[in-house]
Scaffold this active site. Structure first.
Site, PDB file in Angstrom:
ATOM      1  CG  ASN A 158      -1.700   1.233   1.419  1.00 21.59           C
ATOM      2  OD1 ASN A 158      -1.808   2.044   0.504  1.00 21.59           O
ATOM      3  ND2 ASN A 158      -2.297   1.400   2.598  1.00 21.59           N
ATOM      4  CD1 TRP A 159       3.588   0.907  -2.528  1.00 22.88           C
ATOM      5  CD2 TRP A 159       3.687   1.797  -4.580  1.00 22.88           C
ATOM      6  NE1 TRP A 159       4.317   0.046  -3.317  1.00 22.88           N
ATOM      7  CE2 TRP A 159       4.399   0.565  -4.587  1.00 22.88           C
ATOM      8  CE3 TRP A 159       3.621   2.521  -5.761  1.00 22.88           C
ATOM      9  CZ2 TRP A 159       5.013   0.070  -5.730  1.00 22.88           C
ATOM     10  CZ3 TRP A 159       4.237   2.028  -6.907  1.00 22.88           C
ATOM     11  CH2 TRP A 159       4.938   0.816  -6.890  1.00 22.88           C
ATOM     12  CE  LYS A 160      -0.099   3.385   4.698  1.00 24.39           C
ATOM     13  NZ  LYS A 160      -0.212   3.543   6.120  1.00 24.39           N
ATOM     14  CG  HIS A 189      -5.991   1.574   4.968  1.00 21.98           C
ATOM     15  ND1 HIS A 189      -5.589   2.574   5.837  1.00 21.98           N
ATOM     16  CD2 HIS A 189      -4.947   0.722   4.856  1.00 21.98           C
ATOM     17  CE1 HIS A 189      -4.340   2.332   6.223  1.00 21.98           C
ATOM     18  NE2 HIS A 189      -3.932   1.220   5.638  1.00 21.98           N
ATOM     19  CD  GLU A 215      -3.203   5.408   6.697  1.00 24.05           C
ATOM     20  OE1 GLU A 215      -3.138   5.467   5.458  1.00 24.05           O
ATOM     21  OE2 GLU A 215      -2.273   4.974   7.408  1.00 24.05           O
ATOM     22  CD  GLU A 220      -3.638  -2.820   7.174  1.00 22.09           C
ATOM     23  OE1 GLU A 220      -2.498  -3.021   6.749  1.00 22.09           O
ATOM     24  OE2 GLU A 220      -4.259  -1.783   6.961  1.00 22.09           O
ATOM     25  N   GLY A 222       2.198   1.839  10.858  1.00 28.42           N
ATOM     26  CA  GLY A 222       3.163   2.944  10.825  1.00 28.42           C
ATOM     27  C   GLY A 222       3.818   3.198  12.177  1.00 28.42           C
ATOM     28  CB  SER A 243       5.009  -2.059  11.964  1.00 31.30           C
ATOM     29  OG  SER A 243       4.552  -0.747  12.198  1.00 31.30           O
ATOM     30  N   GLY A 263       2.777  -1.280   4.352  1.00 28.59           N
ATOM     31  CA  GLY A 263       2.821   0.144   4.037  1.00 28.59           C
ATOM     32  C   GLY A 263       4.252   0.595   3.812  1.00 28.59           C
ATOM     33  N   GLY A 264       4.860   1.156   4.859  1.00 31.70           N
ATOM     34  CA  GLY A 264       6.190   1.763   4.750  1.00 31.70           C
ATOM     35  C   GLY A 264       7.226   0.909   4.029  1.00 31.70           C
TER      36      GLY A 264
END
Ligand code: PEP
Length: 250
Positions: A9-11, A95, A97, A167, A173, A212, A233-234
């Site tokens: 997920n590159w957001k 998600h 967010e 999640e 994150g 994470s 993600g990251g």
């Protein structure tokens, strides 16, 4: 029995030049990783480049969001049909967010899941509790609510074409992941809830863990019986770490 999946997920990250480099590197690295489904979820604006580079590769792609219906007066929104035009097979739904920063409630998330299925996209449905909810012992209640509001909006059969991602919001994150045992407990609970609706769907459902996930903690998570891969993600923004996670899932 369940082929693992690792989705990145590159957001709202990346520039055109960075995305091109990342896509090429993932495409190359994926050539030797045929026992895991690798998926990238870039920003909408890079889907054309994603399709150009990943077509005829083993890497799938999708979007991080969609809106309801095929078209309409919804300024700033993107439909499932538009995503299909760019070769998307997947779309993230619910998600945390989106739920928290953009106020997507249970009803809207369920409607988006339905819209994804109608557009013939595979939703990756995200479920997860806040730290406060976990501390109050509400994790299973929250997960049940998030899952059941979608099941009630669509036929359980629609889940044959879906992926679920657990999640925990407190691990996203955050740098520190849930332990494999903590994650496994919730994954097993999700599978148990699905079994009550359809044992076959429960058995075949891929339930990814997200929060994470890094190259050095992925293997421990993937060893758990009900963890079928990761939503990353990251660590998906760098080809080396993303591919190392994919390799750990093989
Ligand atoms: C995510 O936002 O879906 C996620 C899992 O992020 P991170 O891996 O950075 O925690």
């Amino acid at each position: 029995m369940r082929k693992p999946m690792v989705a990145g997920n590159w957001k709202m990250h990346g520039s055109l030049s960075q995305v091109l480099v990342l896509l090429e590197a993932i495409k190359q690295g994926a050539q030797t990783l045929s026992s895991v489904d690798i998926v990238v979820l870039p920003s909408f604006v890079y889907l054309q480049q994603t399709e150009n580079i990943l077509s005829h590769s083993s890497v799938g792609w999708g979007a991080q969001n969609l809106y309801l219906g095929n078209s309409g007066a919804f300024t700033g929104e993107v439909s499932g049909a538009m995503l299909v035009d760019f070769g998307c097979r997947y779309v993230l739904i619910g998600h945390s967010e989106r739920r928290h920063l953009f106020n997507e409630d249970l009803t809207l998330v369920a409607a988006k899941f339905k819209a994804a299925i109608e557009a013939k996209l595979q939703p990756i449905l995200c479920l997860g509790e806040t730290l406060e909810e976990r501390k109050n012992g509400e994790t299973e209640n929250i997960i049940s609510q998030q899952l059941e509001s979608v099941i009630h909006a669509v036929e359980i059969n629609a889940f044959r074409h879906a992926v679920i991602a657990y999640e925990p919001i407190w691990a996203i994150g955050a740098g520190s992941t849930a332990t494999p045992e903590q994650a496994q407990k919730v994954h097993a609970f999700i599978r148990m809830r699905l079994t009550q609706y359809d044992p076959d769907i429960a058995n075949t459902m891929r339930i990814l863990y997200g929060g994470s996930v890094k190259a050095d903690n992925a293997a421990g998570l993937f060893r758990m019986a009900d963890i079928d891969g990761a939503l990353v993600g990251g660590a998906s923004l760098e080809a080396k770490s993303f591919l190392a996670i994919c390799e750990a899932a093989c």
